[in-house]
Design an enzyme around this catalytic site. Structure first.
Site, PDB file in Angstrom:
ATOM      1  N   ASP A   1      12.232 -38.759 -24.155  1.00 50.23           N
ATOM      2  CA  ASP A   1      11.441 -39.699 -24.947  1.00 50.23           C
ATOM      3  C   ASP A   1       9.951 -39.386 -24.884  1.00 50.23           C
ATOM      4  O   ASP A   1       9.202 -39.760 -25.778  1.00 50.23           O
ATOM      5  CB  ASP A   1      11.692 -41.127 -24.460  1.00 50.23           C
ATOM      6  CG  ASP A   1      13.063 -41.628 -24.875  1.00 50.23           C
ATOM      7  OD1 ASP A   1      13.159 -42.297 -25.903  1.00 50.23           O
ATOM      8  OD2 ASP A   1      14.045 -41.308 -24.171  1.00 50.23           O
TER       9      ASP A   1
ATOM     10  N   GLN B   1      25.179 -46.419 -24.186  1.00 48.58           N
ATOM     11  CA  GLN B   1      25.055 -45.455 -25.292  1.00 48.58           C
ATOM     12  C   GLN B   1      25.994 -44.270 -25.115  1.00 48.58           C
ATOM     13  O   GLN B   1      26.477 -43.702 -26.101  1.00 48.58           O
ATOM     14  CB  GLN B   1      23.612 -44.957 -25.413  1.00 48.58           C
ATOM     15  CG  GLN B   1      22.603 -46.021 -25.802  1.00 48.58           C
ATOM     16  CD  GLN B   1      21.863 -46.567 -24.603  1.00 48.58           C
ATOM     17  OE1 GLN B   1      22.454 -46.770 -23.544  1.00 48.58           O
ATOM     18  NE2 GLN B   1      20.579 -46.818 -24.746  1.00 48.58           N
TER      19      GLN B   1
ATOM     20  N   GLY C   1      16.743 -43.897 -29.843  1.00 53.70           N
ATOM     21  CA  GLY C   1      16.554 -42.455 -29.762  1.00 53.70           C
ATOM     22  C   GLY C   1      15.163 -42.135 -30.282  1.00 53.70           C
ATOM     23  O   GLY C   1      14.790 -42.546 -31.383  1.00 53.70           O
TER      24      GLY C   1
ATOM     25  N   ASN D   1      12.906 -39.926 -19.711  1.00 48.93           N
ATOM     26  CA  ASN D   1      14.136 -40.053 -20.484  1.00 48.93           C
ATOM     27  C   ASN D   1      14.882 -41.299 -19.994  1.00 48.93           C
ATOM     28  O   ASN D   1      14.416 -42.003 -19.083  1.00 48.93           O
ATOM     29  CB  ASN D   1      14.995 -38.790 -20.328  1.00 48.93           C
ATOM     30  CG  ASN D   1      16.131 -38.738 -21.339  1.00 48.93           C
ATOM     31  OD1 ASN D   1      15.916 -38.935 -22.534  1.00 48.93           O
ATOM     32  ND2 ASN D   1      17.338 -38.482 -20.881  1.00 48.93           N
ATOM     33  N   LYS D   2      16.013 -41.565 -20.589  1.00 43.94           N
ATOM     34  CA  LYS D   2      16.803 -42.746 -20.253  1.00 43.94           C
ATOM     35  C   LYS D   2      16.977 -42.875 -18.746  1.00 43.94           C
ATOM     36  O   LYS D   2      17.208 -41.879 -18.042  1.00 43.94           O
ATOM     37  CB  LYS D   2      18.157 -42.651 -20.957  1.00 43.94           C
ATOM     38  CG  LYS D   2      19.118 -43.784 -20.640  1.00 43.94           C
ATOM     39  CD  LYS D   2      18.551 -45.143 -21.002  1.00 43.94           C
ATOM     40  CE  LYS D   2      18.179 -45.263 -22.457  1.00 43.94           C
ATOM     41  NZ  LYS D   2      17.592 -46.572 -22.784  1.00 43.94           N
TER      42      LYS D   2
END
Length: 358
Positions: free
Chosen positions: A246, A205, A55, A256-257
């Protein structure tokens, strides 16, 4: 609402005590709650690299404490300890390339180092700075939760379903969470009937962390395969997709992811609003657009193996950890400085000129 948000907080992933950094090992959740202590920058860098902590905000906070540990070791060695400390900065910076919070936190620690007065206690000053980074992230999360809830209320205040991706809760931050903080706040205000959590391959996650956090707090959560998201938007009354980030570039593009980009495409098709929640430390005004963001790729074995046992065919695996969602697919970016709806370069520049709201 702030008091109710604080009362709901049950999870933390980072603890600084007795001169050591303790991290909740997120690789073994939800089956084990195992805290690991670190006393060196090398250990912290490896914890970041190996996903003990993950994170973007949590990575930055951990790196800041890593600098404190490095400074203590360099001071004990004697000599030109500040020059020697540069190797530790480089080691920590190399641990994850995409999350800009890491570099923001290291720059802030380096700036504090440069402002040390001759008679000052350098270790105490650096420790105070790392603690301030940690505490300010938690405060930012509380502010963003309120702003995000207000935004949901503005557009649709009745009970609804929300879809999220990866983990953006207390486990990923200095406390409470970014996107998950907004979801928690909206649930407290009676505006959430159910949360759909993408499993988030390949590290899971969503299933291991997000579902665990929400279930522990009594928030109705349904886990789904990543590939079911479009079907859920079509059939389950989802009104918002809420995710973290991120790195956000000067034009409002968001890294992002992996899987976030396709969620944004599906959300636009189905008329579902798309919210990104991230502190301003995630915004990198030095990068013009998402095309400039370095995208981390990890070992293909993460896709081909489960629990160390191979389940995939004898084939190559492409394993990018992040993707980039263009700004024109985003309805709102929520930060502790305020909200940017339909982000573009001009609006992002205006946001970054503001002070924190609280």
């Amino acid at each position: 609402m702030r008091d109710r948000l604080l009362a709901a907080e049950k999870v933390k992933a980072i603890d600084w005590r007795d001169g050591a950094l303790y991290l909740l090992d997120q690789r073994v959740l939800p089956f084990e709650e195992n805290w690991i202590g670190y006393t060196s920058a090398a250990g912290v860098a490896e914890a970041i690299r190996s996903m003990v902590v993950r994170g973007a905000p949590a990575i930055g906070i951990s790196a800041a404490y890593g600098v404190v540990l490095a400074a203590r070791a360099r001071l004990a060695e004697g000599g030109d300890w500040q020059d020697a400390l540069e190797a530790d900065f480089a080691l920590l910076a190399d641990s994850r390339p995409t999350a800009v919070n890491l570099f923001w936190a290291l720059d802030r620690m380096r700036d504090r180092l440069a402002r040390l007065k001759e008679q000052a206690d350098p270790l105490a000053a650096l420790e105070a700075e790392a603690i301030a980074i940690h505490e300010s992230d938690r405060e930012a999360n509380l502010t963003m939760a309120q702003l995000g809830v207000d935004l949901i209320r503005k557009h649709q205040g009745n009970a609804q379903a929300i879809l999220t991706h990866c983990n953006t809760g207390a486990l990923a931050t200095g406390g409470f969470g970014t996107a998950l903080g907004v979801i928690r706040g909206a649930f407290i205000e009676g505006m959430v009937e159910r949360v759909y959590a993408d499993e988030t391959r390949p590290w899971l996650q969503g299933s291991r962390l997000t579902a665990w956090e929400l279930a522990n707090e009594g928030i109705p959560v349904t886990l789904n395969a990543d590939s079911a998201a479009a079907h859920i938007m079509k059939t389950k009354g989802v009104t918002w997709v809420i995710v973290g980030a991120d790195r956000i570039t000067a034009n409002g593009d968001v890294a992002n992811k992996i899987g976030t980009y396709q969620l944004a495409v599906c959300a636009m098709h189905h008329g579902v609003r798309f919210m990104v929640v991230a502190p301003s430390s995630t915004i990198d005004m030095n990068l013009a657009s998402g095309d400039d963001i370095p995208i981390e790729e990890r070992d293909g074995r993460e896709l081909l193996e489960v629990g160390g046992k191979r389940v995939g065919a004898d084939a190559d695996a492409f394993n990018p950890v992040f993707d980039v969602t263009p700004a024109d697919l985003i309805d709102a970016i929520v930060t502790e400085k305020g909200i940017v709806e339909r982000p573009d370069a001009a609006k992002m520049a205006q946001l970054m000129c503001r002070k924190r709201l609280h």
